[in-house]
Write an enzyme that holds these catalytic residues in place. Structure first.
Site, mmCIF file in Angstrom:
data_model
loop_
_atom_site.group_PDB
_atom_site.id
_atom_site.type_symbol
_atom_site.label_atom_id
_atom_site.label_comp_id
_atom_site.label_asym_id
_atom_site.label_seq_id
_atom_site.Cartn_x
_atom_site.Cartn_y
_atom_site.Cartn_z
ATOM 1 N N TYR A 157 0.792 -1.225 0.000
ATOM 2 C CA TYR A 157 0.000 0.000 0.000
ATOM 3 C C TYR A 157 0.830 1.284 0.000
ATOM 4 O O TYR A 157 0.272 2.375 -0.111
ATOM 5 C CB TYR A 157 -0.913 0.039 1.231
ATOM 6 N N HIS A 163 -4.647 5.949 -1.621
ATOM 7 C CA HIS A 163 -5.298 5.919 -0.310
ATOM 8 C C HIS A 163 -4.301 6.241 0.812
ATOM 9 O O HIS A 163 -4.704 6.558 1.923
ATOM 10 C CB HIS A 163 -5.904 4.534 -0.090
ATOM 11 N N TYR A 181 -5.256 -0.226 9.871
ATOM 12 C CA TYR A 181 -5.853 -0.163 8.538
ATOM 13 C C TYR A 181 -6.897 0.951 8.507
ATOM 14 O O TYR A 181 -7.447 1.361 9.523
ATOM 15 C CB TYR A 181 -6.447 -1.497 8.062
ATOM 16 N N ASN A 233 -9.999 1.333 7.581
ATOM 17 C CA ASN A 233 -11.381 1.164 8.032
ATOM 18 C C ASN A 233 -11.552 1.182 9.543
ATOM 19 O O ASN A 233 -12.678 1.249 10.034
ATOM 20 C CB ASN A 233 -11.966 -0.135 7.477
ATOM 21 N N ASN A 258 -14.056 5.669 4.386
ATOM 22 C CA ASN A 258 -14.118 4.752 5.525
ATOM 23 C C ASN A 258 -13.227 5.162 6.691
ATOM 24 O O ASN A 258 -13.560 4.908 7.849
ATOM 25 C CB ASN A 258 -13.800 3.328 5.084
#
Length: 190
Positions: A15, A20, A64, A66, A112
């Site tokens: 990531y 993001h 993470y 979320n 989120n």
């Protein structure tokens, strides 16, 4: 006074350079400028530096995206920092790539990470820097888009955007949200 900068993103090498993770990229860039190093802490990696008689803490949640709220709530409480003295840095698909907007509060707009923070804090009244990542994706392609790496053209421009974001963060540290909004939000419209 203590301040808290919260960069949102996802942990893991897959990531690192995704859209993001722009919140992580910005606080990493600022940490390098301030010669601060991130260390693993509870629910986040953390770093700190002193600026303008303020102790500035930076966190990158390890929960993470979320579940970012769990980390944010913990570090606000642990460091005894009022939410108004925090700034969350987050990617935003409603803004063109590289455009930035400071806001003292706001809805999660389907993000989120912001949704998790609002849930954990029982409020959407927390300052944030929204960083545009564009929205060049087909219907139903949001997840793939935000979790994909920046393209070649974006990578060429990214350094300048990271530098500008850090200027905004330092203005916020120096004078607060209204000062930084007055200095930078109008320029972003031009």
């Amino acid at each position: 006074m203590k301040l808290l900068l919260i960069g949102l993103g996802n942990i893991g090498v897959e990531y690192v350079h995704t859209r993001h993770n722009v919140g992580f990229l910005i606080v990493d860039y600022l940490a390098a400028q301030q010669k601060a190093s991130f260390r693993l802490g509870r629910l986040a990696t953390t770093a700190a530096f002193t600026y303008n008689n303020h102790q500035v803490y930076m966190v990158k949640p390890t929960t993470y995206m979320n579940d970012s709220g769990k980390s944010v709530r913990y570090w606000l409480h642990h460091l005894k920092i009022p939410v108004e003295q925090s700034l969350t840095i987050v990617d935003d698909i409603t803004l063109p790539f590289g455009k930035m907007r400071l806001r003292p509060k706001g809805a999660d707009a389907g993000h989120n990470g912001l949704k998790s923070i609002a849930h954990a804090l029982h409020s959407d009244h927390y300052p944030r820097l929204r960083v545009g990542i564009g929205n060049d994706f087909p219907k139903g392609g949001l997840s793939d888009f935000v979790l994909s790496d920046f393209n070649t053209k974006e990578l060429q421009e990214l350094g300048g955007h990271l530098d500008r974001a850090c200027q905004i963060l330092m203005a916020w540290c120096r004078g607060g949200i209204v000062h930084a909004m007055n200095q930078f939000n109008a320029k972003e419209v031009e």
